[in-house]
Design a protein around this motif. Structure first.
Motif, mmCIF file in Angstrom:
data_model
loop_
_atom_site.group_PDB
_atom_site.id
_atom_site.type_symbol
_atom_site.label_atom_id
_atom_site.label_comp_id
_atom_site.label_asym_id
_atom_site.label_seq_id
_atom_site.Cartn_x
_atom_site.Cartn_y
_atom_site.Cartn_z
ATOM 1 N N GLN A 173 -12.627 16.547 9.430
ATOM 2 C CA GLN A 173 -11.189 16.681 10.570
ATOM 3 C C GLN A 173 -10.674 17.408 9.834
ATOM 4 O O GLN A 173 -9.474 17.856 10.407
ATOM 5 C CB GLN A 173 -11.431 15.105 10.819
ATOM 6 C CG GLN A 173 -12.893 14.443 10.474
ATOM 7 C CD GLN A 173 -13.282 14.924 11.435
ATOM 8 O OE1 GLN A 173 -13.602 15.792 12.837
ATOM 9 N NE2 GLN A 173 -14.613 14.402 11.078
ATOM 10 N N ILE A 174 -9.921 17.412 8.517
ATOM 11 C CA ILE A 174 -9.045 17.676 8.013
ATOM 12 C C ILE A 174 -9.249 19.602 7.830
ATOM 13 O O ILE A 174 -7.764 20.089 7.661
ATOM 14 C CB ILE A 174 -8.702 17.211 6.425
ATOM 15 C CG1 ILE A 174 -8.919 15.575 5.940
ATOM 16 C CG2 ILE A 174 -7.756 17.859 5.519
ATOM 17 C CD1 ILE A 174 -8.368 14.720 5.345
ATOM 18 N N PHE A 220 -9.508 5.889 13.394
ATOM 19 C CA PHE A 220 -8.208 5.226 14.757
ATOM 20 C C PHE A 220 -7.276 6.268 14.156
ATOM 21 O O PHE A 220 -5.962 5.919 14.944
ATOM 22 C CB PHE A 220 -8.007 3.857 13.813
ATOM 23 C CG PHE A 220 -9.623 2.791 14.306
ATOM 24 C CD1 PHE A 220 -8.994 2.703 15.984
ATOM 25 C CD2 PHE A 220 -9.756 2.003 13.786
ATOM 26 C CE1 PHE A 220 -9.837 1.596 16.561
ATOM 27 C CE2 PHE A 220 -11.216 1.316 14.066
ATOM 28 C CZ PHE A 220 -10.616 1.031 15.528
ATOM 29 N N SER A 221 -6.772 6.842 12.952
ATOM 30 C CA SER A 221 -4.921 7.251 13.002
ATOM 31 C C SER A 221 -5.601 8.678 13.593
ATOM 32 O O SER A 221 -4.353 8.417 14.036
ATOM 33 C CB SER A 221 -5.477 8.197 11.356
ATOM 34 O OG SER A 221 -5.498 6.933 10.179
ATOM 35 N N ILE A 222 -6.469 9.452 13.715
ATOM 36 C CA ILE A 222 -6.437 10.466 14.675
ATOM 37 C C ILE A 222 -6.399 9.645 16.587
ATOM 38 O O ILE A 222 -5.917 10.478 16.807
ATOM 39 C CB ILE A 222 -7.996 11.517 14.403
ATOM 40 C CG1 ILE A 222 -8.222 12.290 13.254
ATOM 41 C CG2 ILE A 222 -8.054 11.822 15.892
ATOM 42 C CD1 ILE A 222 -9.750 12.414 12.960
ATOM 43 N N GLY A 267 -20.821 12.590 18.872
ATOM 44 C CA GLY A 267 -19.721 12.097 18.198
ATOM 45 C C GLY A 267 -19.019 13.002 17.760
ATOM 46 O O GLY A 267 -17.161 13.093 17.079
ATOM 47 N N MET A 268 -19.284 13.937 16.754
ATOM 48 C CA MET A 268 -19.106 15.354 16.429
ATOM 49 C C MET A 268 -18.013 16.104 17.242
ATOM 50 O O MET A 268 -16.826 16.787 16.893
ATOM 51 C CB MET A 268 -20.101 15.706 15.596
ATOM 52 C CG MET A 268 -19.792 16.567 14.931
ATOM 53 S SD MET A 268 -20.410 18.287 14.237
ATOM 54 C CE MET A 268 -20.895 17.153 12.883
ATOM 55 N N ALA A 269 -17.934 16.126 18.634
ATOM 56 C CA ALA A 269 -18.090 16.827 19.340
ATOM 57 C C ALA A 269 -16.705 16.389 19.405
ATOM 58 O O ALA A 269 -15.109 16.648 19.498
ATOM 59 C CB ALA A 269 -18.520 16.912 20.600
ATOM 60 N N VAL A 270 -16.643 15.207 20.021
ATOM 61 C CA VAL A 270 -15.189 14.426 20.345
ATOM 62 C C VAL A 270 -14.510 14.160 18.904
ATOM 63 O O VAL A 270 -13.086 14.617 19.946
ATOM 64 C CB VAL A 270 -15.561 13.655 20.868
ATOM 65 C CG1 VAL A 270 -13.754 11.929 20.881
ATOM 66 C CG2 VAL A 270 -16.150 13.320 22.187
ATOM 67 N N VAL A 271 -14.880 13.890 18.027
ATOM 68 C CA VAL A 271 -13.606 13.544 17.000
ATOM 69 C C VAL A 271 -13.023 15.351 16.728
ATOM 70 O O VAL A 271 -12.056 15.516 16.886
ATOM 71 C CB VAL A 271 -14.351 13.395 16.087
ATOM 72 C CG1 VAL A 271 -13.331 13.039 13.978
ATOM 73 C CG2 VAL A 271 -15.060 11.844 16.026
ATOM 74 N N GLN A 272 -13.836 16.252 16.981
ATOM 75 C CA GLN A 272 -14.050 17.717 15.674
ATOM 76 C C GLN A 272 -12.557 18.081 17.516
ATOM 77 O O GLN A 272 -11.834 18.824 16.813
ATOM 78 C CB GLN A 272 -14.456 18.308 16.030
ATOM 79 C CG GLN A 272 -15.526 18.062 14.285
ATOM 80 C CD GLN A 272 -15.567 18.508 13.444
ATOM 81 O OE1 GLN A 272 -16.650 19.503 14.306
ATOM 82 N NE2 GLN A 272 -16.258 18.640 12.527
#
Length: 445
Positions: free
Chosen positions: A228-229, A392-394, A80-85
């Motif tokens: 993420q920011i 959801f914003s990303i 999950g972390m890898a996908v989001v970042q």
């Protein structure tokens, strides 16, 4: 004579070139691995910042209360972390803008304001908790909070305000080395390898509110909104383009693995000692420093010291990353100048806010008898519950062809990303339902 001279030069030149090429190859080959170290940067800093005081407390509690049974959670959260970042770094490389910038420009005003409020709520108090972590770690070395907190605040302020982005990033990267201390602690604990593998590969779920609370808190700790920011803003400040993006992808994926292996090692260290010696009942820790102290009867003072050292380095790293992340989000949302490489007169709001956050956090960290446990748990629980809004914003932005062109998510990547977002949302809703019903005396789990 001229023809003969030219022939001699033509014959001798390839030999010379060959010698140079061979000599150059011999010099480069031993240092080829340095290229891979050069790829590390924003991803490693952001991911490692998640292993802060709150993170160490959360992972220590996962081990002390539930043994090895929650290690599988970290495997899922690594993905999950890898996908989001990766999505955030890709947006930064394609658009050249930070996440808050894109939200302000592409969302309706009220929705953008709601998302920014979520960012602020998610970050509020976490900065304070990092200085509490610094004070707690140094207190284990008999340094009182009224000395440790101000000194740490001043050192951090000087490092960031007086340094360039490259210098700050190098110091942050160096701080990630302290996490190796936890590998030593886990090795000294002599964990049961069979049980570690079982806890890693076989998902085990307990239907009780304590387990659900720990699960939501682990998600909020591991995939915190501030990461993420920071990672997207850092990619923009590095001026990374899609031509160099493959390096950033390596950074993000390898950093997610390293960060969550460290988290798993913390779980293993406390599971092999505190949980194993509780007869399976589990042990509730007071705070991250208590995890270090609790190891003393089993592993001795040396293990306690290296655990405290890890807590100190992790808290200092996060104490730099989270205020910067907050300053990035607010100034981007307002369309103001920002960046570590900018001077004070070029970005006064950015630096003024950074200074205020450090100062307030230092003062609060010096206060006696703070409810540290409640602060840490509630903040990361809040992170976990606000995370769906951020995710959801990303997803909305990264799939916008007008912004991303041909660099939007593929169908498989979207399945992973939406699956993560929906799962986190359902966990947050489930916990809310359990808590609300508990207020009326109804026990659901």
């Amino acid at each position: 004579m001229d023809i003969q001279k030219n022939l001699v030069m033509a014959v001798s030149q390839p030999k010379e070139t060959g010698r140079k090429t061979l000599r150059r190859g011999r010099v480069r080959r031993p240092f080829r691995w340095l290229r891979y170290l050069g790829m590390l940067g924003p991803g490693l800093v952001a991911a490692s910042a998640g292993n802060d005081a709150g993170g160490i407390y959360t992972y220590s509690s996962m081990g002390s209360q539930f043994g090895y049974s929650m290690i599988w959670v970290m495997v899922v959260l690594t993905l999950g972390m890898a996908v989001v970042q990766e999505m955030c770094t890709r947006m930064g490389a394609v658009t050249g803008k930070g996440l808050s910038d894109l939200i302000r420009e592409n969302f309706p005003l009220r929705l953008a304001a709601l998302i920014m409020l979520a960012f602020l709520l998610a970050n509020s108090g976490v900065i304070v908790s990092e200085f509490i972590g610094i004070a707690a770690a140094l207190n284990l070395f008999h340094v009182p909070a009224w000395i440790s907190a101000p000194c740490a605040g001043l050192l951090l302020w000087l490092l960031v305000v007086k340094g360039s982005y490259a210098r700050v990033e190098k110091v942050f990267l160096a701080l990630t080395l302290v996490f190796l201390a936890y590998f030593v602690a886990a090795f000294m604990a002599h964990p049961n390898v069979g049980q570690v593998l079982h806890g890693t590969l076989v998902p085990t779920v307990q239907l009780n509110s304590s387990y659900l609370l720990m699960l939501v808190t682990a998600v909020g700790t591991t995939i915190s909104p501030y990461m993420q920011i920071y990672v997207q803003s850092a990619v923009v400040e590095r001026e990374v383009s899609m031509r160099e993006y493959n390096h950033e992808r390596v950074d993000v994926y390898s950093s997610a693995i390293f960060s969550n292996v460290v988290a798993s090692v913390i779980i293993i260290a406390t599971a092999a000692t505190l949980f194993a010696n509780s007869g399976g009942k589990g042990v509730i820790l007071a705070d991250a420093a208590d995890a270090a102290k609790s190891l003393t009867p089993f592993l001795g003072n040396f293990a306690t010291d290296i655990f405290a050292l890890g807590l100190l380095g992790a808290s200092f790293l996060a104490a730099g990353v989270i205020p910067l992340s907050t300053c990035y989000s607010i100034t981007e949302a307002l369309g103001l100048e920002n960046g570590v490489s900018k001077r004070w007169r070029e970005a006064p709001v950015f630096w003024g806010l950074f200074t205020a956050l450090i100062l307030i956090s230092v003062v609060i960290a010096m206060l006696p008898n703070l409810p540290v446990v409640q602060i840490l748990l509630n903040l990361y629980l809040l992170n976990g519950m606000l995370l769906p809004i951020i995710l959801f914003s990303i997803l909305r932005l990264v799939n916008d062809k007008r912004l991303m062109g041909r660099h939007t998510n593929g169908w498989f990547f979207n399945i992973l990303a939406y699956g993560l977002t929906i799962t986190v949302s359902l966990l947050s809703i489930a916990y809310l339902i359990v808590q609300v019903l508990g207020l009326f005396g109804i026990t659901l789990l």
